[in-house]
Design a protein around this motif. Sequence first.
Motif, PDB file in Angstrom:
ATOM      1  N   UNK A   1    -137.464   4.688 -55.142  1.00 38.13           N
ATOM      2  CA  UNK A   1    -136.549   5.948 -54.657  1.00 38.13           C
ATOM      3  C   UNK A   1    -137.493   6.323 -53.377  1.00 38.13           C
ATOM      4  N   UNK A   2    -137.789   7.816 -53.309  1.00 40.74           N
ATOM      5  CA  UNK A   2    -138.513   8.403 -52.393  1.00 40.74           C
ATOM      6  C   UNK A   2    -139.777   8.749 -52.811  1.00 40.74           C
ATOM      7  N   UNK A   3    -140.167   8.492 -54.051  1.00 40.29           N
ATOM      8  CA  UNK A   3    -141.627   8.621 -54.667  1.00 40.29           C
ATOM      9  C   UNK A   3    -142.864   8.114 -53.729  1.00 40.29           C
ATOM     10  N   UNK A   4    -142.646   6.770 -53.452  1.00 37.85           N
ATOM     11  CA  UNK A   4    -143.855   6.143 -52.495  1.00 37.85           C
ATOM     12  C   UNK A   4    -144.009   6.934 -51.152  1.00 37.85           C
ATOM     13  N   UNK A   5    -142.955   7.444 -50.652  1.00 38.51           N
ATOM     14  CA  UNK A   5    -142.864   8.068 -49.238  1.00 38.51           C
ATOM     15  C   UNK A   5    -143.569   9.386 -49.507  1.00 38.51           C
ATOM     16  N   UNK A   6    -143.047   9.962 -50.395  1.00 40.77           N
ATOM     17  CA  UNK A   6    -143.955  11.460 -50.779  1.00 40.77           C
ATOM     18  C   UNK A   6    -145.374  11.437 -51.065  1.00 40.77           C
ATOM     19  N   UNK A   7    -145.769  10.366 -51.717  1.00 40.53           N
ATOM     20  CA  UNK A   7    -147.007  10.042 -51.831  1.00 40.53           C
ATOM     21  C   UNK A   7    -147.904   9.612 -50.657  1.00 40.53           C
ATOM     22  N   UNK A   8    -147.327   8.830 -50.026  1.00 43.04           N
ATOM     23  CA  UNK A   8    -148.022   8.258 -48.617  1.00 43.04           C
ATOM     24  C   UNK A   8    -148.005   9.832 -47.931  1.00 43.04           C
ATOM     25  N   UNK A   9    -147.184  10.554 -47.683  1.00 40.62           N
ATOM     26  CA  UNK A   9    -147.303  11.682 -46.809  1.00 40.62           C
ATOM     27  C   UNK A   9    -148.312  12.677 -47.353  1.00 40.62           C
ATOM     28  N   UNK A  10    -148.269  12.682 -48.911  1.00 45.68           N
ATOM     29  CA  UNK A  10    -149.320  13.550 -49.195  1.00 45.68           C
ATOM     30  C   UNK A  10    -150.999  12.976 -48.916  1.00 45.68           C
ATOM     31  N   UNK A  11    -151.022  11.804 -49.003  1.00 47.13           N
ATOM     32  CA  UNK A  11    -152.378  11.130 -48.733  1.00 47.13           C
ATOM     33  C   UNK A  11    -152.669  11.240 -47.393  1.00 47.13           C
ATOM     34  N   UNK A  12    -151.847  10.825 -46.552  1.00 49.36           N
ATOM     35  CA  UNK A  12    -152.054  10.662 -45.123  1.00 49.36           C
ATOM     36  C   UNK A  12    -152.216  12.205 -44.466  1.00 49.36           C
ATOM     37  N   UNK A  13    -151.521  12.954 -45.063  1.00 48.85           N
ATOM     38  CA  UNK A  13    -151.708  14.405 -44.891  1.00 48.85           C
ATOM     39  C   UNK A  13    -153.093  15.175 -45.159  1.00 48.85           C
ATOM     40  N   UNK A  14    -153.644  14.810 -46.139  1.00 49.30           N
ATOM     41  CA  UNK A  14    -154.808  15.386 -46.461  1.00 49.30           C
ATOM     42  C   UNK A  14    -155.861  14.647 -45.611  1.00 49.30           C
TER      43      UNK A  14
END
Length: 135
Positions: free
Chosen positions: A61-74
């Motif tokens: 579902x949306x889990x990978x997108x949230x994790x990607x945003x978290x990592x890329x944002x940092x």
Amino acid sequence: MTHTQTHAETHDAERPTGQAVLRGLQCRCPHCGKGHIFARYLKVADTCPACGEELFHHRADDGPAYLTILVVGHIIGFVIHFMWVQFRPEPLTMAITLSVLAVVLSLALLPRMKGMVVGIQWARRMHGFGGPERG
């Protein structure tokens, strides 16, 4: 032993989560580590081409997108600070550079994050990866 369990599952009841996560980050099958987990860019293959492990059970579902945003944002946050302190570039140069970096990082990390989520689900026997759903 139910008829849906394989001999390997009954012999080795514990699936190592760390190994499954690493294999997922490499976009490999969480079971064997040899076959590619994806049939296309983000489409998980129904089965592993190397070992035949069923992979269609995943619910990423949306889990990978949230994790990607978290990592890329940092990462982008650190780069913003570093660029501004060290180089003081023009705002347009900084915006273009950071935008390109964010897009490239997102495109590179998204399949790896999805592979990691599928690996975790496989290791924890979630969503049908361990046989029929219980409960």
